[in-house]
Scaffold this motif. Sequence first.
Motif, PDB file in Angstrom:
ATOM      1  N   ARG A 104       0.808  -1.216   0.000  1.00  0.00           N
ATOM      2  CA  ARG A 104       0.000   0.000   0.000  1.00  0.00           C
ATOM      3  C   ARG A 104       0.845   1.273   0.000  1.00  0.00           C
ATOM      4  NH1 ARG A 104      -5.365  -0.872   1.067  1.00  0.00           N
ATOM      5  NH2 ARG A 104      -5.897  -3.022   1.577  1.00  0.00           N
ATOM      6  N   ASP A 123       2.507   6.114   2.489  1.00  0.00           N
ATOM      7  CA  ASP A 123       1.231   5.485   2.165  1.00  0.00           C
ATOM      8  C   ASP A 123       0.694   6.043   0.852  1.00  0.00           C
ATOM      9  OD1 ASP A 123      -1.948   5.388   2.392  1.00  0.00           O
ATOM     10  OD2 ASP A 123      -1.122   3.826   3.709  1.00  0.00           O
ATOM     11  N   GLU A 135      -9.690   1.622  -2.072  1.00  0.00           N
ATOM     12  CA  GLU A 135      -9.772   1.914  -0.637  1.00  0.00           C
ATOM     13  C   GLU A 135     -11.224   2.111  -0.212  1.00  0.00           C
ATOM     14  OE1 GLU A 135      -7.524   2.190   1.763  1.00  0.00           O
ATOM     15  OE2 GLU A 135      -5.636   1.986   0.661  1.00  0.00           O
ATOM     16  N   GLU A 168     -12.966  -1.266   0.021  1.00  0.00           N
ATOM     17  CA  GLU A 168     -12.582  -1.991   1.227  1.00  0.00           C
ATOM     18  C   GLU A 168     -13.252  -1.403   2.467  1.00  0.00           C
ATOM     19  OE1 GLU A 168      -8.373  -2.100   1.577  1.00  0.00           O
ATOM     20  OE2 GLU A 168      -8.079  -3.332  -0.218  1.00  0.00           O
ATOM     21  N   ASP A 169     -13.263  -0.071   2.561  1.00  0.00           N
ATOM     22  CA  ASP A 169     -13.889   0.569   3.723  1.00  0.00           C
ATOM     23  C   ASP A 169     -15.382   0.283   3.780  1.00  0.00           C
ATOM     24  OD1 ASP A 169     -11.478   1.573   4.516  1.00  0.00           O
ATOM     25  OD2 ASP A 169     -11.811   3.595   3.756  1.00  0.00           O
ATOM     26  N   LYS A 202     -15.860  -3.165   5.081  1.00  0.00           N
ATOM     27  CA  LYS A 202     -15.579  -3.231   6.513  1.00  0.00           C
ATOM     28  C   LYS A 202     -16.696  -2.581   7.321  1.00  0.00           C
ATOM     29  CE  LYS A 202     -10.537  -3.353   6.099  1.00  0.00           C
ATOM     30  NZ  LYS A 202      -9.269  -2.623   6.348  1.00  0.00           N
ATOM     31  N   ALA A 235      -9.496   9.473   7.674  1.00  0.00           N
ATOM     32  CA  ALA A 235      -8.925   9.036   6.394  1.00  0.00           C
ATOM     33  C   ALA A 235      -8.478  10.217   5.554  1.00  0.00           C
ATOM     34  CB  ALA A 235      -9.939   8.186   5.631  1.00  0.00           C
ATOM     35  N   LYS A 268      -7.131   3.462  15.886  1.00  0.00           N
ATOM     36  CA  LYS A 268      -5.990   4.057  15.189  1.00  0.00           C
ATOM     37  C   LYS A 268      -4.792   4.167  16.121  1.00  0.00           C
ATOM     38  CE  LYS A 268      -4.778   7.901  12.101  1.00  0.00           C
ATOM     39  NZ  LYS A 268      -4.547   7.022  10.942  1.00  0.00           N
ATOM     40  N   ASP A 297      -6.875  -0.537  11.656  1.00  0.00           N
ATOM     41  CA  ASP A 297      -7.587   0.284  10.686  1.00  0.00           C
ATOM     42  C   ASP A 297      -8.867   0.810  11.334  1.00  0.00           C
ATOM     43  OD1 ASP A 297      -8.844   1.472   8.563  1.00  0.00           O
ATOM     44  OD2 ASP A 297      -8.785  -0.285   7.253  1.00  0.00           O
ATOM     45  N   ALA A 355     -11.466   1.752  10.064  1.00  0.00           N
ATOM     46  CA  ALA A 355     -12.647   1.225   9.385  1.00  0.00           C
ATOM     47  C   ALA A 355     -13.142  -0.062  10.033  1.00  0.00           C
ATOM     48  CB  ALA A 355     -12.349   0.976   7.907  1.00  0.00           C
ATOM     49  N   SER A 356     -12.277  -0.691  10.852  1.00  0.00           N
ATOM     50  CA  SER A 356     -12.710  -1.889  11.560  1.00  0.00           C
ATOM     51  C   SER A 356     -13.797  -1.583  12.573  1.00  0.00           C
ATOM     52  CB  SER A 356     -11.512  -2.545  12.272  1.00  0.00           C
ATOM     53  OG  SER A 356     -10.526  -2.931  11.336  1.00  0.00           O
TER      54      SER A 356
END
Length: 456
Positions: free
Chosen positions: A124, A208, A249, A252-253, A256, A337, A417, A422, A424-425
């Motif tokens: 990433r 990143d 991204e 994925e978010d 999640k 983010a 964080k 993450d 987003a979890s």
Amino acid sequence: MQNSSEAVERMTRASPNGDLAHERAPEIVEALNAQEPADAARMLRSLPAEKAVEVLDLPGLDNTCEIIAELPTDTAVALLSGVSDDRAADIFKELIEPLRTTLLNRLNPDTRATISALLAYPERSAGSIMTTEFVSVPSTWTIAEVLHHIRMVERTRETVYSIFVVDPIKKTLIQAVSLRRLISADPHAGVLSAAPARRPLMISPEADRMEAARLISRYDLLAVAVVDGPGHILGIVTVDDVIDTIVEESTEDAQKFGGMEALDEPYLRISFLEMIKKRGGWLCALFLSEMLTASAMQTFQNELEKAIVLTLFIPLIMSSGGNSGSQATSLLIRALALHELRLRDWWRVALRELPTGIALGAILGVIGIARITVWQTLGFFDYGPHWELVAVTVGMALIGIVTFGSLAGSMLPFVLKRIGFDPASASAPFVATLVDVTGLVIYFGVAAVILRGTLL
């Protein structure tokens, strides 16, 4: 305008006589995605080499590795040699052995070295999505020399909108000049005369990839330079690379947020067992967490037996707290983010969410009290002789639960964080589960205070 599905259907019936060659590359990709890998490979081979490379260069092509595996080795090597280096690196990441090593060893030494270097960067990172096909010129050149050089190399470069000027001896990056400024400048002047006065923006290859996206978005760039420690330019991250990254991204978010692991492949391509693996773990964790709700209700069993009417509002109470928590979590995850917030801003968020939660809870509380009052007054339902106290209990509980949900939902991303996870979890189902348990405690705690001596 031609309907997209009709176009795809027509293209999938195309024979290997070059019919597909007249279509746009994205439309060909859509047609290939509708085929089995063997058929897609056959259709790809029917294309002229230049068109086939253009198709393979698009990240939207599904089953790319399976299609490559179906191609003759010489054809696969030729196509991979033609696509951009960053796209080739993405493909090689997904290829399985021994095909990966076989194809990599068949590439020419320069291409193989470039792709191997790209594969070495973290997944990433900015280095993993950069392209090494850019235009760089020494600072001693004139604008006329630069424009001539661009004409010579344009077909082998991914973008020529930005030209990077380097020190002729140290090879370090000095400036970035837009093609527009070069075209409008005096061709006999030095290239640096067309450069802006400000220093060029650059990024480390280990940074990143979303940091590259933020730079391009913030400064409205078409590309940002990736440099090593001394300042040598290694490659560039282009705006199309950033768009692909943002889409990935965001996908994925979003997955999640739904309480599951992010999928590594498109929905229809992922296997049944992989789907169970991605969803089952989180679902079991949430289910075990929800067992705490049953435990909380067992704790208040005596209160429930004395005041059955309280059970009518448990779904209302729990859902309101979970919804407020999910709202706060979604807002905070996105703000973190986008770097609108830092970890040190947690207290500012708490001070903002506290009155927000109280106000939102009060709004819902008033609605809840009004609903009980109307139903009782009009005879739709009899909440008992102490219905006024029941209404007040529901209203006060909503204020407490929504306030707690807002605080918990806003603080959880900071906590995750801080410990290296993450944010987003902190998905909506997870927050809802957390608030469900505490919501019951708040609800029955308020009821114990207000209804003591009457229903309880």
